[in-house]
Write a protein that holds these residues in place. Structure first.
Motif, PDB file in Angstrom:
ATOM      1  N   UNK A 158      -6.057 -14.368  31.268  1.00  0.00           N
ATOM      2  CA  UNK A 158      -7.329 -14.483  31.990  1.00  0.00           C
ATOM      3  C   UNK A 158      -8.453 -13.757  31.260  1.00  0.00           C
ATOM      4  N   UNK A 159      -8.203 -12.541  30.804  1.00  0.00           N
ATOM      5  CA  UNK A 159      -9.261 -11.767  30.163  1.00  0.00           C
ATOM      6  C   UNK A 159      -9.606 -12.322  28.778  1.00  0.00           C
ATOM      7  N   UNK A 160      -8.643 -12.943  28.125  1.00  0.00           N
ATOM      8  CA  UNK A 160      -8.904 -13.548  26.809  1.00  0.00           C
ATOM      9  C   UNK A 160     -10.022 -14.585  26.900  1.00  0.00           C
ATOM     10  N   UNK A 161     -10.125 -15.248  28.027  1.00  0.00           N
ATOM     11  CA  UNK A 161     -11.180 -16.247  28.223  1.00  0.00           C
ATOM     12  C   UNK A 161     -12.574 -15.623  28.181  1.00  0.00           C
ATOM     13  N   UNK A 162     -12.662 -14.318  28.394  1.00  0.00           N
ATOM     14  CA  UNK A 162     -13.953 -13.623  28.367  1.00  0.00           C
ATOM     15  C   UNK A 162     -14.261 -12.993  27.016  1.00  0.00           C
ATOM     16  N   UNK A 163     -13.381 -13.125  26.048  1.00  0.00           N
ATOM     17  CA  UNK A 163     -13.596 -12.503  24.739  1.00  0.00           C
ATOM     18  C   UNK A 163     -14.916 -12.973  24.130  1.00  0.00           C
ATOM     19  N   UNK A 166      -8.216  -5.916  28.751  1.00  0.00           N
ATOM     20  CA  UNK A 166      -9.392  -5.880  27.889  1.00  0.00           C
ATOM     21  C   UNK A 166      -9.367  -7.055  26.934  1.00  0.00           C
ATOM     22  N   UNK A 167     -10.536  -7.418  26.439  1.00  0.00           N
ATOM     23  CA  UNK A 167     -10.653  -8.502  25.463  1.00  0.00           C
ATOM     24  C   UNK A 167     -11.431  -7.991  24.254  1.00  0.00           C
ATOM     25  N   UNK A 190      -2.234 -10.896  23.560  1.00  0.00           N
ATOM     26  CA  UNK A 190      -2.172 -12.354  23.581  1.00  0.00           C
ATOM     27  C   UNK A 190      -3.244 -12.942  22.677  1.00  0.00           C
ATOM     28  N   UNK A 191      -2.813 -13.738  21.702  1.00  0.00           N
ATOM     29  CA  UNK A 191      -3.721 -14.426  20.790  1.00  0.00           C
ATOM     30  C   UNK A 191      -3.068 -15.728  20.365  1.00  0.00           C
ATOM     31  N   UNK A 192      -3.888 -16.673  19.952  1.00  0.00           N
ATOM     32  CA  UNK A 192      -3.381 -17.966  19.501  1.00  0.00           C
ATOM     33  C   UNK A 192      -3.304 -17.939  17.982  1.00  0.00           C
ATOM     34  N   UNK A 193      -2.098 -17.741  17.458  1.00  0.00           N
ATOM     35  CA  UNK A 193      -1.873 -17.613  16.025  1.00  0.00           C
ATOM     36  C   UNK A 193      -0.483 -18.158  15.708  1.00  0.00           C
ATOM     37  N   UNK A 194      -0.277 -18.655  14.483  1.00  0.00           N
ATOM     38  CA  UNK A 194       1.063 -19.140  14.132  1.00  0.00           C
ATOM     39  C   UNK A 194       2.131 -18.037  14.191  1.00  0.00           C
ATOM     40  N   UNK A 195       1.743 -16.798  13.907  1.00  0.00           N
ATOM     41  CA  UNK A 195       2.656 -15.667  13.933  1.00  0.00           C
ATOM     42  C   UNK A 195       2.284 -14.738  15.084  1.00  0.00           C
TER      43      UNK A 195
END
Length: 137
Positions: free
Chosen positions: A15-20, A43-44, A79-84
């Motif tokens: 949820x917080x990642x959406x506010x980064x 936190x983001x 939480x992040x969108x990454x291949x690794x």
């Protein structure tokens, strides 16, 4: 750590990642930690045109925990969108060390779920912490 804690950490970080605020890298990160009372703080990342003054998601979560009156990290999820799997940077590992223990779980997740589990000791071996300064006080 129980699965409901993991679910709550994941939901809060997602949820917080959406506010980064990541207009320069496009790499949005959310972090959520569980404190000694079981409360979740999130936190983001917040980037800045002057790159060195940006803030990591983990730093934001630690700040939220301190502002909320807590002082111990039971677990933290990044939480992040990454291949690794994405782990905390060196500075954030030291921030986590200030309020965590060597066996503090550090969980790496992507939008689809948990990707890897580490301990603070595995990511920051032989670390320097508050107890090193206690002798001088």
């Amino acid at each position: 750590m129980t699965e409901p804690d993991l679910d709550a950490l994941f939901a809060a970080a997602l949820a917080v990642r959406a506010s980064a605020h990541a207009p320069y890298s496009g790499f949005a990160v959310g972090a959520a930690l569980c404190d000694e009372a079981g409360r979740i703080h999130a936190g983001c990342n917040v980037e800045n045109a002057a790159y060195p003054v940006g803030t990591c998601a983990e730093a934001g979560a630690v700040s939220a925990m301190i502002a909320g009156g807590s002082r111990r990290i039971r677990a933290i999820l990044v939480l992040a969108d990454s291949p690794d799997p994405v782990t905390p940077c060196g500075a954030c590992r030291q921030r986590i060390r200030e309020f965590g223990a060597p066996d503090t779980p550090i969980l790496a997740a992507g939008p689809g779920g948990l990707r890897a589990r580490y301990t603070l000791e595995a990511l920051l071996p032989a670390s320097f912490g508050p107890e090193h300064l206690a002798h001088g006080r």
